[in-house]
Motif scaffolding. Sequence first.
Motif, mmCIF file in Angstrom:
data_model
loop_
_atom_site.group_PDB
_atom_site.id
_atom_site.type_symbol
_atom_site.label_atom_id
_atom_site.label_comp_id
_atom_site.label_asym_id
_atom_site.label_seq_id
_atom_site.Cartn_x
_atom_site.Cartn_y
_atom_site.Cartn_z
ATOM 1 N N LEU A 132 0.805 -1.225 0.000
ATOM 2 C CA LEU A 132 0.000 0.000 0.000
ATOM 3 C C LEU A 132 0.833 1.268 0.000
ATOM 4 O O LEU A 132 0.524 2.231 -0.680
ATOM 5 N N PHE A 182 -3.662 -3.648 -2.023
ATOM 6 C CA PHE A 182 -4.380 -3.102 -0.873
ATOM 7 C C PHE A 182 -3.816 -3.554 0.469
ATOM 8 O O PHE A 182 -4.210 -3.042 1.513
ATOM 9 N N THR A 183 -2.908 -4.502 0.477
ATOM 10 C CA THR A 183 -2.318 -4.966 1.738
ATOM 11 C C THR A 183 -0.979 -4.254 1.968
ATOM 12 O O THR A 183 -0.450 -3.586 1.096
ATOM 13 N N GLY A 184 -0.454 -4.410 3.178
ATOM 14 C CA GLY A 184 0.816 -3.781 3.507
ATOM 15 C C GLY A 184 1.984 -4.582 2.976
ATOM 16 O O GLY A 184 1.831 -5.435 2.108
ATOM 17 N N GLY A 185 3.156 -4.288 3.527
ATOM 18 C CA GLY A 185 4.317 -5.109 3.208
ATOM 19 C C GLY A 185 5.121 -4.617 2.032
ATOM 20 O O GLY A 185 4.920 -3.523 1.511
ATOM 21 N N PRO A 240 -1.357 -8.071 13.185
ATOM 22 C CA PRO A 240 -0.481 -8.803 12.259
ATOM 23 C C PRO A 240 0.271 -9.975 12.886
ATOM 24 O O PRO A 240 0.337 -11.047 12.290
ATOM 25 N N HIS A 241 0.830 -9.790 14.065
ATOM 26 C CA HIS A 241 1.634 -10.884 14.629
ATOM 27 C C HIS A 241 0.785 -12.085 14.992
ATOM 28 O O HIS A 241 1.207 -13.224 14.819
ATOM 29 N N ASN A 279 8.764 -12.441 10.404
ATOM 30 C CA ASN A 279 7.576 -12.271 9.560
ATOM 31 C C ASN A 279 7.732 -12.764 8.125
ATOM 32 O O ASN A 279 6.891 -12.483 7.283
ATOM 33 N N ASP A 280 8.801 -13.494 7.839
ATOM 34 C CA ASP A 280 8.984 -14.097 6.510
ATOM 35 C C ASP A 280 8.920 -15.615 6.634
ATOM 36 O O ASP A 280 9.343 -16.184 7.645
ATOM 37 N N LYS A 312 14.491 -16.782 2.248
ATOM 38 C CA LYS A 312 13.045 -16.544 2.166
ATOM 39 C C LYS A 312 12.466 -17.223 0.929
ATOM 40 O O LYS A 312 13.061 -17.129 -0.150
ATOM 41 N N ASN A 372 4.624 -12.499 2.477
ATOM 42 C CA ASN A 372 3.228 -12.455 2.903
ATOM 43 C C ASN A 372 2.819 -11.047 3.311
ATOM 44 O O ASN A 372 3.664 -10.193 3.584
ATOM 45 N N GLN A 375 -0.911 -8.673 4.894
ATOM 46 C CA GLN A 375 -2.246 -8.745 5.496
ATOM 47 C C GLN A 375 -3.030 -7.464 5.248
ATOM 48 O O GLN A 375 -2.447 -6.399 5.010
ATOM 49 N N SER A 376 -4.364 -7.600 5.328
ATOM 50 C CA SER A 376 -5.215 -6.432 5.478
ATOM 51 C C SER A 376 -6.270 -6.819 6.496
ATOM 52 O O SER A 376 -6.804 -7.933 6.452
ATOM 53 N N ILE A 377 -6.507 -5.921 7.444
ATOM 54 C CA ILE A 377 -7.376 -6.246 8.574
ATOM 55 C C ILE A 377 -8.510 -5.233 8.636
ATOM 56 O O ILE A 377 -8.267 -4.021 8.705
ATOM 57 N N GLU A 398 -0.541 1.199 8.429
ATOM 58 C CA GLU A 398 0.229 0.037 8.006
ATOM 59 C C GLU A 398 1.290 -0.254 9.048
ATOM 60 O O GLU A 398 2.025 0.641 9.470
ATOM 61 N N SER A 399 1.380 -1.509 9.445
ATOM 62 C CA SER A 399 2.401 -1.956 10.384
ATOM 63 C C SER A 399 2.679 -3.413 10.133
ATOM 64 O O SER A 399 1.749 -4.181 9.873
ATOM 65 N N VAL A 400 3.918 -3.798 10.183
ATOM 66 C CA VAL A 400 4.292 -5.207 10.076
ATOM 67 C C VAL A 400 3.565 -5.894 8.926
ATOM 68 O O VAL A 400 2.875 -6.895 9.124
ATOM 69 N N LYS A 401 3.667 -5.370 7.744
ATOM 70 C CA LYS A 401 3.102 -5.928 6.522
ATOM 71 C C LYS A 401 1.576 -5.932 6.480
ATOM 72 O O LYS A 401 0.988 -6.595 5.629
ATOM 73 N N ALA A 402 0.921 -5.269 7.405
ATOM 74 C CA ALA A 402 -0.536 -5.304 7.415
ATOM 75 C C ALA A 402 -1.109 -3.904 7.308
ATOM 76 O O ALA A 402 -0.600 -2.966 7.943
ATOM 77 N N THR A 403 -2.182 -3.752 6.536
ATOM 78 C CA THR A 403 -2.974 -2.532 6.601
ATOM 79 C C THR A 403 -4.146 -2.833 7.524
ATOM 80 O O THR A 403 -4.780 -3.889 7.399
ATOM 81 N N SER A 404 -4.391 -1.953 8.466
ATOM 82 C CA SER A 404 -5.485 -2.144 9.411
ATOM 83 C C SER A 404 -6.424 -0.965 9.320
ATOM 84 O O SER A 404 -5.982 0.184 9.418
ATOM 85 N N ASP A 405 -7.689 -1.242 9.131
ATOM 86 C CA ASP A 405 -8.681 -0.171 9.067
ATOM 87 C C ASP A 405 -8.718 0.590 10.379
ATOM 88 O O ASP A 405 -8.576 0.012 11.459
#
Lengths: 259, 165
Positions: free
Chosen positions: A58, A82-85, A113-114, A139-140, A147, A151, A153-155, B94-101
């Motif tokens: 993102l 749309f996800t982070g990383g 995330p964790h 995280n990998d 590696k 990966n 995530q989107s939350i 965004e934190s630690v590979k994640a987007t959080s609403d």
Amino acid sequence: MSIPQARKAGLPLMNLVRFKGVPILKQLHLEEQLLRTSSNNWCIINDGTNIPTIVMGLSGKPSDLLELGSVLQDQVPVIKRFTGGGTVVVDPGTIFVSLICNREDVPDVQPYPHSIMHWSGQLYNEALKGIHGFQLRENDYVFGNRKFGGNAQSITRKRWIHHTSFLWDFETKNMAYLKQPARAPEYRLARSHTDFVCRMKDYMPRSVFIHRTVKAIESHFLVKPVDLDVDTAVHDAEFVHSTRLLMNNELEEAFSIST
Amino acid sequence: MALRIWASSTANALGVSCASKSHLAPAFSLSRCFSTVLEGLKYASSHEWVKVDGSVATVGITDHAQDHLGEVVFAEVPEPGGSVAQGSSFGAVESVKATSDVNSPISGEIVEVNKKLAESPGLINSSPYEEGWMIKVKPSNASELESLMGPKEYTKFCEEEDAAH
């Protein structure tokens, strides 16, 4: 009803969609749409995408992450997802596994995330049982210190997605499109991409990995194969995606600023 | 002496961080393992806070949330002039590979956004209740505040949520 059947009867349902060679932009559009508009759990497996494509997270900035001169010269598509990383180069040798879950169906996992990655790490540990050196490391997904899967995530309030691009195989020359990122895990030790990643095909046949991943998912969910036409599914919805293909002029502008 | 509230959260394998000292009614922290919950704010179950000051309400994410999210590397906030609805997403971190609403605890018109977050998203970690605020809203329905949690209720909510995992 046998005991295994009775046990399965208590598991939440997960729809399993299997593709092969679907363009990654279409896959990401579908995932984003399902995350935001569906109330079902989904597993999407895309066995390779059609052409080499760069996919940034993102907040990714092309000038920071890409060798734009080569990217523009070779006209490699660049997507912002749309996800982070971080940034990956995907191609027909990449196996994509995406898990979209309702929070309430995975109650042991907190929507952070964790917690999500701890759960997914255990799932892939099941799938990769017997492969020496597998772990979730900073995280990998790695074998030892190399590696093999990226990966992200989107939350949302009630759901989350954890998706992974597994490097079953890759072309070394494509890695040259990526700069060394400013943010990198400590275990990378400033290694170049080719020294940092490894190919899953050196560890496990492609179909075996996919089969074992589905089996691992079945220990958490009642998996139901579903036929889905990705073009129809994405086209029909009125959903507005944030995942997009960057335009050439955006990349050219980023390149001119960086040089 | 102002009423002090402290909250506990489970130890975080990543290490924990606490909100910086606040000029608001400060929370009482026994150790670095506790998240801060402040008096004078209302809290949503999705871990956002709102502070009403006259006709403007300020919104951000709580110390509990930033602690569980990890280092925030990017914050997406909307433009002023738009509207937010209670419980709906208005942005993301965004934190630690994640987007959080990030969801708004109240409905209303966005009158200001925190532009410092573009260059310094880490303010959300270091100062979640002050410098890390995200948006300011002109509330459209004051009664919505009644559906939010007060400090004690939110503290208990966080403890129960962490204990369940």
